[in-house]
Enzyme design. Structure first.
Site, short mmCIF file in Angstrom:
data_model
loop_
_atom_site.label_atom_id
_atom_site.label_comp_id
_atom_site.label_asym_id
_atom_site.label_seq_id
_atom_site.Cartn_x
_atom_site.Cartn_y
_atom_site.Cartn_z
N HIS A 255 4.86 9.18 -4.31
CA HIS A 255 5.56 7.92 -4.53
C HIS A 255 6.85 8.12 -5.34
CE1 HIS A 255 6.30 3.77 -4.85
NE2 HIS A 255 5.73 3.53 -6.00
N CYS A 256 7.14 9.38 -5.75
CA CYS A 256 8.26 9.55 -6.68
C CYS A 256 9.45 10.31 -6.10
CB CYS A 256 7.76 10.26 -7.94
SG CYS A 256 6.57 9.28 -8.84
N ILE A 257 9.27 11.61 -5.83
CA ILE A 257 10.42 12.47 -5.53
C ILE A 257 11.21 12.00 -4.29
CG2 ILE A 257 11.22 14.88 -5.28
CD1 ILE A 257 9.80 14.35 -7.93
#
Ligand SMILES: NC(=O)c1ccc[n+]([C@@H]2O[C@H](COP(=O)([O-])OP(=O)(O)OC[C@H]3O[C@@H](n4cnc5c(N)ncnc54)[C@H](O)[C@@H]3O)[C@@H](O)[C@H]2O)c1
Length: 448
Positions: A271-273
């Site tokens: 869900h981040c990078i």
């Protein structure tokens, strides 16, 4: 008002609502509850709240035994937002995805702010934890609350941004011992945020504003995305030049200063990078600034699943086979090792690409029992000698630790290893690494 709140935080005697009980919110709620505060865990998912009330964890980093200790005592999961009226502090940990046009989707934050406005009483500290673009805390929380109520930030309510850095599955660093950056919209807001978070975390890093705190998180994840993009591009180049990129990286990593190894892979996930840098480049465009590094890294990383597809085609071609009707066993579908998170997983994209080409697919993942593929639910198969022997190709898409890679290499006819999971097995003639080289790295004994 401020002194009263400070006292409650310092005495571990506050009522804290954590809104959004996912990978970030649940470990945070547990940590706050463990330190004696009363935590209302609020989520829109009845399934998750029921599971928590049954003391069953759905986040690998939170053990069900821990829930048995806390739920019903200091940790009170609910779908009822009216508990916000009772809260001294509210931490917001809801998703911040991208929409179809790859622009930030702040609808989850907006929905929570709406509930806060409905229920909030004066003297509440609000902390946004969701990763987002610089300016969000001021624009979507401060201004909206001030416009729709008579409350003023720094006087009637207090507001901070504190980005979550948790690395799911990390055995060394967790919510409690990872230093946490925090910025407030006024000095009083920051003071209160530091008091509350300091009551349950080991190390805080106060910064001068919410904008700085928001940018810190985006710098961290952009740094990862760009460096992974660099090494992925280097992999494509080494493939052309016939150089083993993994050996290059291991040798470069022996430099004791000025170099930090990043590794290539089948693409980036979670869900981040893949998402966070896009938040930054979207906001930057409002300032007439075009982020070339971010866009380039996103482009290179986003194309890795297609590169993997083309390498799979080449490997099968060398055996006089085609992707169509080839029996392909994928090892790992989670986006990274030792977790069960499938969000944005490149393995799933590769699965889809192979399916479009007519491959006969199966998968094994020790952390993921099933995944949804359109209308179909696909289940993990057992990793048996027969399953390996039957496969025309075994593709290691995630390097989960519990998999016995020696067993895989010994029983499969050909292995395509996109993660260098077979590094420590020594030379294995039937294993081809991402980048196209055989696994024959003389530096394999070096443990990087
Ligand atoms: N997962 C990570 O590793 C990680 C690490 C650092 C930061 N973050 C950031 O933290 C934020 C949360 O991520 P996550 O991984 O915990 O997401 P998640 O999807 O695991 O959890 C979010 C939770 O919020 C709930 N929710 C959605 N809308 C809601 C609403 N209106 N009110 C109450 N609850 C609501 C969902 O049901 C879900 O349980 C994101 O901004 C993410 O970028 C994530």
């Amino acid at each position: 008002m401020k002194e009263q709140l400070k006292q409650k935080f310092a005495n571990h005697d506050a009522k804290v609502a954590v809104v959004g009980l996912g990978y970030v919110g649940l470990p945070l709620a547990v940590e706050i509850a463990e330190q004696g505060h009363i935590v209302h865990g609020v989520d829109v998912s009845t399934e998750k709240v029921d599971s928590l009330n049954n003391k069953e964890s759905y986040v690998l980093d939170v053990k069900s035994e821990k829930l048995s200790e806390l739920v019903g005592r200091n940790l009170l999961p609910t779908t009822d937002f009216s508990v916000l009226a009772d809260a001294d502090a509210i931490s917001i940990c809801v998703p911040t995805p991208l929409n179809k046009t790859k622009d930030p989707d702040a609808s989850y934050i907006n929905a929570v702010v709406e509930q806060i406005i409905k229920h909030m009483t004066s003297g509440t500290l609000i902390v946004l934890e969701s990763t987002t673009y610089p300016g969000t805390t001021e624009e979507l929380i401060k201004h909206v609350i001030e416009e729709q109520t008579s409350f003023k930030a720094g006087e009637d309510f207090f507001l901070c941004f504190s980005p979550e850095r948790v690395d799911p599955g990390n055995k060394e660093f967790n919510t409690k011992n990872t230093p946490k950056v925090i910025g407030g919209v006024t000095p009083d807001c920051l003071e209160l945020g530091v008091e509350l978070y300091g009551s349950f975390l080991e190390n805080l890093v106060p910064v001068s504003s919410t904008n700085v705190a928001e940018m810190v998180k985006l710098l961290e994840n952009t740094f990862r995305s760009v460096n992974i993009g660099l090494v992925n591009e280097l992999t494509l180049m080494c493939d052309r030049m016939g150089i083993n990129v993994w050996e290059v990286i291991d040798a470069a990593a022996t430099k004791p200063f000025g170099y930090m190894p990043f590794y290539p892979g089948p693409g980036i996930g979670g869900h981040c990078i893949p998402l966070d840098p896009m938040y930054l480049s979207w906001k930057a465009k409002m300032f007439d600034f075009y982020n070339r590094f971010i866009e380039l890294a996103s482009d290179v990383n986003g194309n890795m699943p297609r590169y993997v597809l083309s390498q799979i085609g080449d490997i099968l071609n060398d055996q006089e086979k085609s992707i169509k009707n080839a029996n392909i066993l994928m090892l790992g579908v989670a986006y990274k090792k030792d977790i069960d998170d499938l969000r944005e997983s490149p393995a799933l994209e590769i699965y889809k690409l192979l399916e479009e080409k007519g491959a006969a697919l199966s998968f094994h993942d020790p952390f993921v029992e099933t995944f949804r593929n359109g209308d179909e639910v696909v289940s993990s198969v057992e990793l048996t000698k027969e399953a390996l022997e039957k496969a025309d190709l075994v593709v290691i898409a995630t390097n989960h630790t519990p998999v016995d890679y020696q067993f895989v290499v010994d029983n499969a006819s050909v292995v395509y290893d996109t993660r260098n999971a077979t590094k420590h097995l020594g030379e294995s003639k039937n294993t081809i690494l991402l980048g196209g080289e055989q696994n024959e790295n003389p530096l394999a004994h070096l443990n990087y």
